[in-house]
Design a protein around this motif. Structure first.
Motif, PDB file in Angstrom:
ATOM      1  N   THR A 298       0.744  -1.121  -0.129  1.00  0.00           N
ATOM      2  CA  THR A 298       0.163  -0.098   0.139  1.00  0.00           C
ATOM      3  C   THR A 298       1.067   1.327  -0.025  1.00  0.00           C
ATOM      4  O   THR A 298       1.835   1.429   0.472  1.00  0.00           O
ATOM      5  CB  THR A 298      -0.976  -0.020   1.168  1.00  0.00           C
ATOM      6  N   THR A 299       0.460   2.261  -0.550  1.00  0.00           N
ATOM      7  CA  THR A 299       1.105   3.498  -0.701  1.00  0.00           C
ATOM      8  C   THR A 299       0.095   4.540   0.197  1.00  0.00           C
ATOM      9  O   THR A 299      -1.121   4.691  -0.111  1.00  0.00           O
ATOM     10  CB  THR A 299       1.305   4.157  -1.923  1.00  0.00           C
ATOM     11  N   LEU A 300       0.712   4.950   1.440  1.00  0.00           N
ATOM     12  CA  LEU A 300      -0.444   5.963   2.285  1.00  0.00           C
ATOM     13  C   LEU A 300       0.466   7.111   2.596  1.00  0.00           C
ATOM     14  O   LEU A 300       1.736   7.041   3.065  1.00  0.00           O
ATOM     15  CB  LEU A 300      -0.366   4.999   3.476  1.00  0.00           C
ATOM     16  N   THR A 301      -0.145   8.422   2.299  1.00  0.00           N
ATOM     17  CA  THR A 301       0.621   9.763   2.358  1.00  0.00           C
ATOM     18  C   THR A 301      -0.518  10.476   3.361  1.00  0.00           C
ATOM     19  O   THR A 301      -1.723  10.787   2.575  1.00  0.00           O
ATOM     20  CB  THR A 301       0.833  10.133   0.910  1.00  0.00           C
ATOM     21  N   HIS A 302       0.049  10.814   4.298  1.00  0.00           N
ATOM     22  CA  HIS A 302      -0.748  11.758   5.179  1.00  0.00           C
ATOM     23  C   HIS A 302       0.298  12.641   5.921  1.00  0.00           C
ATOM     24  O   HIS A 302       0.762  12.206   7.097  1.00  0.00           O
ATOM     25  CB  HIS A 302      -1.935  11.040   5.987  1.00  0.00           C
ATOM     26  N   HIS A 303       0.558  14.016   5.561  1.00  0.00           N
ATOM     27  CA  HIS A 303       1.755  14.429   6.090  1.00  0.00           C
ATOM     28  C   HIS A 303       1.223  14.929   7.504  1.00  0.00           C
ATOM     29  O   HIS A 303       2.183  14.831   8.231  1.00  0.00           O
ATOM     30  CB  HIS A 303       2.150  15.462   5.264  1.00  0.00           C
ATOM     31  N   ARG A 321       3.594  -4.441   5.940  1.00  0.00           N
ATOM     32  CA  ARG A 321       4.624  -4.288   4.782  1.00  0.00           C
ATOM     33  C   ARG A 321       4.170  -3.409   3.523  1.00  0.00           C
ATOM     34  O   ARG A 321       3.926  -4.045   2.541  1.00  0.00           O
ATOM     35  CB  ARG A 321       5.235  -5.340   4.241  1.00  0.00           C
ATOM     36  N   THR A 322       4.170  -2.181   3.712  1.00  0.00           N
ATOM     37  CA  THR A 322       3.800  -1.279   2.747  1.00  0.00           C
ATOM     38  C   THR A 322       4.694  -1.089   1.622  1.00  0.00           C
ATOM     39  O   THR A 322       5.959  -1.392   1.605  1.00  0.00           O
ATOM     40  CB  THR A 322       3.366   0.107   3.089  1.00  0.00           C
ATOM     41  N   ARG A 323       4.162  -0.534   0.533  1.00  0.00           N
ATOM     42  CA  ARG A 323       5.166  -0.142  -0.607  1.00  0.00           C
ATOM     43  C   ARG A 323       6.387   0.479  -0.281  1.00  0.00           C
ATOM     44  O   ARG A 323       7.555   0.138  -0.839  1.00  0.00           O
ATOM     45  CB  ARG A 323       4.454   0.337  -1.845  1.00  0.00           C
ATOM     46  N   GLY A 324       6.191   1.434   0.712  1.00  0.00           N
ATOM     47  CA  GLY A 324       7.354   2.255   1.253  1.00  0.00           C
ATOM     48  C   GLY A 324       6.853   2.804   2.464  1.00  0.00           C
ATOM     49  O   GLY A 324       5.771   2.496   2.870  1.00  0.00           O
ATOM     50  N   PRO A 325       8.079   3.482   3.359  1.00  0.00           N
ATOM     51  CA  PRO A 325       7.339   3.901   4.711  1.00  0.00           C
ATOM     52  C   PRO A 325       6.338   4.921   4.624  1.00  0.00           C
ATOM     53  O   PRO A 325       6.091   5.772   3.727  1.00  0.00           O
ATOM     54  CB  PRO A 325       8.628   4.676   4.936  1.00  0.00           C
ATOM     55  N   ILE A 326       5.391   4.729   5.275  1.00  0.00           N
ATOM     56  CA  ILE A 326       4.236   5.577   5.291  1.00  0.00           C
ATOM     57  C   ILE A 326       4.574   6.980   5.876  1.00  0.00           C
ATOM     58  O   ILE A 326       5.181   7.080   6.845  1.00  0.00           O
ATOM     59  CB  ILE A 326       3.195   5.107   6.574  1.00  0.00           C
ATOM     60  N   ASP A 327       4.286   8.012   4.963  1.00  0.00           N
ATOM     61  CA  ASP A 327       4.432   9.314   5.289  1.00  0.00           C
ATOM     62  C   ASP A 327       3.524   9.862   6.231  1.00  0.00           C
ATOM     63  O   ASP A 327       2.319  10.327   5.796  1.00  0.00           O
ATOM     64  CB  ASP A 327       4.427  10.196   3.861  1.00  0.00           C
ATOM     65  N   GLY A 328       3.748   9.678   7.348  1.00  0.00           N
ATOM     66  CA  GLY A 328       2.797  10.079   8.590  1.00  0.00           C
ATOM     67  C   GLY A 328       3.005   9.155   9.755  1.00  0.00           C
ATOM     68  O   GLY A 328       3.884   8.196   9.727  1.00  0.00           O
ATOM     69  N   THR A 329       2.175   9.469  10.680  1.00  0.00           N
ATOM     70  CA  THR A 329       2.196   8.850  12.074  1.00  0.00           C
ATOM     71  C   THR A 329       1.537   7.401  12.084  1.00  0.00           C
ATOM     72  O   THR A 329       0.108   7.477  11.382  1.00  0.00           O
ATOM     73  CB  THR A 329       1.832   9.537  13.175  1.00  0.00           C
ATOM     74  N   VAL A 330       1.750   6.238  12.414  1.00  0.00           N
ATOM     75  CA  VAL A 330       0.957   5.243  12.624  1.00  0.00           C
ATOM     76  C   VAL A 330       0.826   4.858  14.035  1.00  0.00           C
ATOM     77  O   VAL A 330       1.665   4.899  14.790  1.00  0.00           O
ATOM     78  CB  VAL A 330       1.714   3.935  12.105  1.00  0.00           C
ATOM     79  N   ASP A 331      -0.636   4.926  14.402  1.00  0.00           N
ATOM     80  CA  ASP A 331      -0.827   4.874  15.727  1.00  0.00           C
ATOM     81  C   ASP A 331      -1.639   3.348  15.978  1.00  0.00           C
ATOM     82  O   ASP A 331      -2.720   3.123  15.591  1.00  0.00           O
ATOM     83  CB  ASP A 331      -1.731   6.059  16.415  1.00  0.00           C
ATOM     84  N   ALA A 332      -0.839   2.399  16.876  1.00  0.00           N
ATOM     85  CA  ALA A 332      -1.268   1.190  17.283  1.00  0.00           C
ATOM     86  C   ALA A 332      -1.813   0.965  18.462  1.00  0.00           C
ATOM     87  O   ALA A 332      -1.656  -0.182  19.039  1.00  0.00           O
ATOM     88  CB  ALA A 332      -0.575   0.079  16.598  1.00  0.00           C
ATOM     89  N   GLY A 333      -1.989   2.000  19.270  1.00  0.00           N
ATOM     90  CA  GLY A 333      -2.239   1.724  20.634  1.00  0.00           C
ATOM     91  C   GLY A 333      -3.336   0.955  21.181  1.00  0.00           C
ATOM     92  O   GLY A 333      -4.199   0.840  20.235  1.00  0.00           O
ATOM     93  N   ASN A 334      -3.224  -0.101  21.834  1.00  0.00           N
ATOM     94  CA  ASN A 334      -4.221  -0.967  22.519  1.00  0.00           C
ATOM     95  C   ASN A 334      -4.672  -1.940  21.453  1.00  0.00           C
ATOM     96  O   ASN A 334      -5.603  -2.374  21.755  1.00  0.00           O
ATOM     97  CB  ASN A 334      -5.241  -0.159  23.069  1.00  0.00           C
TER      98      ASN A 334
END
Length: 529
Positions: A298-303, A321-334
């Motif tokens: 996946t390609t995900l962009t959210h500055h 395992r996205t196509r590239g590093p996600i441009d933004g914050t990933v929050d997996a809390g809880n």
């Protein structure tokens, strides 16, 4: 309506209706004007104003290529005959609110909208390859078969193009290659088959492109391949008995949430991978996934803000395992991610793992690599990510890796302590690695013992009472100074002087410090077993 008042096409329909024969009046290649049929005549015909059918005849309205003038008003009517209209142009939006049909099929028609609020169709409702320049209203409509909107274009820029709140279908909702310019609202809809949006394009820039809040789908909810949207897609509260797929789709809502799927229940996979491109955020908070959550390729962009929110998500397997590093914050809390698949090459720049749980990590990475993963979160000390990672290594039998993680946890914790606590922390770290490196204490004792034995061998201390003093041993004298509890009789029998006295003080102090740090560190390590 008398027969002599009818036009030629209307007369043809009069004679064909009782037998259900089709009437095709589509203009030829050299003709530009469509034959006109009055909507009021069609209304009268469908309301039993036509000729009585003979034995074995089945009435049906089958008309192609006409221009239907006026308003086709069938509100609350019970239409027993099938209605099949192809390539017809309506001058006014049909009103079939509350009507009951056996079958209603419009293909290739042009309409300024249609109001089918609370209508009932016993079979299929087909609006395929049509063009609507006004809203399609299907609020609380009931279709016992499929609802077919394939290849239809509905244009209401800035408004609600499709209103289908609490729509109920007994079959599939077919929206393949549907184009909607405006909002599409299906909140509370119940679909007893598949909801298929393959190749559809929903556009409502700055607003909600699809509102499917609390929708119930008995089979798959499919947005791939070729689906695209401008605006927000809302699936919050949806209940999908099979799988949700966005493979190869394109979601565009820059600066805001592109996909909001909060508290969704999906029995099988939630596939957001295989080439999905998202310009905007994805919010999956509280979603419960029966098997696999995938963002593979996946390609995900959210500055700004959170690009991917997985708070409280539950899944058996999670693939990040996205196509590239996600441009933004990933929050997996809880979140409870089950078996987690990831890769250092695609780790996001900012990662929040507060109280995140996983059963296993599929990628066989060392503790030092995984610590770099944890540190992508905020600078605030949180013990749980370290303890979760250490527990994962222990389940695999990698005790050394687990100790490395727990040592890193103590070092991170130390950074937020007061000065005096930090100093004591540095002492514990240097001596025994907070209890996770006990061999360091032995090395310190051996080094100090060698130093003391060498010095006192060259500069032996004088005996306090020569007649009673045991033979002097530099090794056991240094050991007697270092060990605060066990005694060998050397320290009490001899008194150093000068530099030797200061060295004796230093060895005694070092012995107590080592004993204290070993006790504190080992106790801490054992309490985490």
């Amino acid at each position: 309506m008398r027969l002599e008042e009818l036009g030629p096409i209307e007369r043809q329909l009069w004679h064909s209706y009782a037998q259900g024969r089709p009437v095709d009046v589509r203009p030829g290649p050299q003709e530009t004007v469509r034959p006109a049929v009055r909507a009021e005549y069609l209304t009268a015909l469908l309301l039993a104003a036509g000729p009585e059918p003979g034995g074995g005849e089945r009435p049906a309205l089958r008309l192609s290529g006409a221009s239907i003038t006026g308003t086709l008003d069938l509100q609350f009517a019970d239409i027993a005959a099938p209605v099949v209209l192809a390539d017809c142009h309506f001058t006014d939006a049909p009103v079939i609110r509350g009507a009951e049909f056996r079958e209603l099929t419009l293909t290739g028609c042009v309409l300024p909208g249609m109001n089918a609020d609370t209508a009932q169709v016993h079979g299929r409702l087909v609006l395929s390859r049509c063009r609507l320049t006004g809203p399609l209203v299907l609020t609380r409509a009931e279709v016992r078969g499929d609802l077919d909107l394939t290849h239809t274009v509905i244009t209401v820029p800035g408004g609600e193009a499709v209103s289908a709140v609490r729509l109920a279908t007994g079959g599939d909702l077919l929206c393949t290659h549907l184009t909607v310019n405006g909002g599409m609202r299906l909140s509370g809809a119940s679909i007893s088959g598949e909801f298929d949006l393959q190749g559809a394009h929903l556009s409502n820039p700055g607003g909600t492109a699809l509102d499917a809040y609390h929708v119930h789908v008995a089979e798959d909810l499919t947005f791939h391949p070729g689906f695209s949207s401008e605006g927000r897609i809302i699936l919050s509260g949806a209940d999908v008995a099979a799988a949700i797929g966005f493979c190869g789709a394109r979601l565009h809502n820059p600066g805001s949430t592109a996909l909001e799927a909060v508290d969704v229940a999906v029995s099988r996979n939630f596939d957001l991978g295989a080439g999905l491109t998202v310009n905007g955020g994805i919010k999956l908070d509280g979603t419960r996934i029966g098997t696999h959550l995938s963002l593979r390729d996946t390609t995900l962009t959210h500055h700004t803000g959170t690009a991917l929110s997985l708070r409280l998500v539950q899944a058996r397997e999670t693939d990040l395992r996205t196509r590239g590093p996600i441009d933004g914050t990933v929050d997996a809390g809880n979140a409870q991610l089950g078996v987690l698949y990831d890769s250092p090459a695609t780790w996001p720049t900012r990662l929040r793992l507060s109280d995140t749980a996983y059963d296993a990590l599929a990628a066989p990475l060392s503790a030092s690599e995984r610590l770099a993963w944890i540190r992508r979160g905020t600078a605030v000390y949180l013990p749980q990510p370290y303890e979760q990672l250490a527990a994962t290594y222990r389940r695999l039998g990698h005790e050394d890796e687990a100790r490395t993680v727990l040592l890193a946890k103590q070092r991170h914790r130390r950074s937020g302590l007061p000065l005096h606590s930090r100093v004591w922390g540095y002492v514990q770290d240097a001596t025994v690695g907070y209890g996770y490196r006990p061999a360091r204490a032995a090395l310190w004792i051996m080094a100090l013992l060698a130093l003391g034995a060498s010095f006192f061998s060259a500069h032996p201390p004088a005996p306090l009472e020569a007649a009673k003093a045991p033979p002097f041993s530099p090794l056991f004298y240094a050991l007697d100074l270092l060990l605060p509890i066990i005694g060998f009789g050397q320290k009490a029998a001899f008194a150093p002087h000068g530099a030797g006295q200061w060295l004796a003080y230093a060895l005694t102090t070092a012995g107590w410090v080592l004993a204290t740090t070993v006790t504190a560190g080992v106790s801490r390590a054992l309490s985490r077993q």
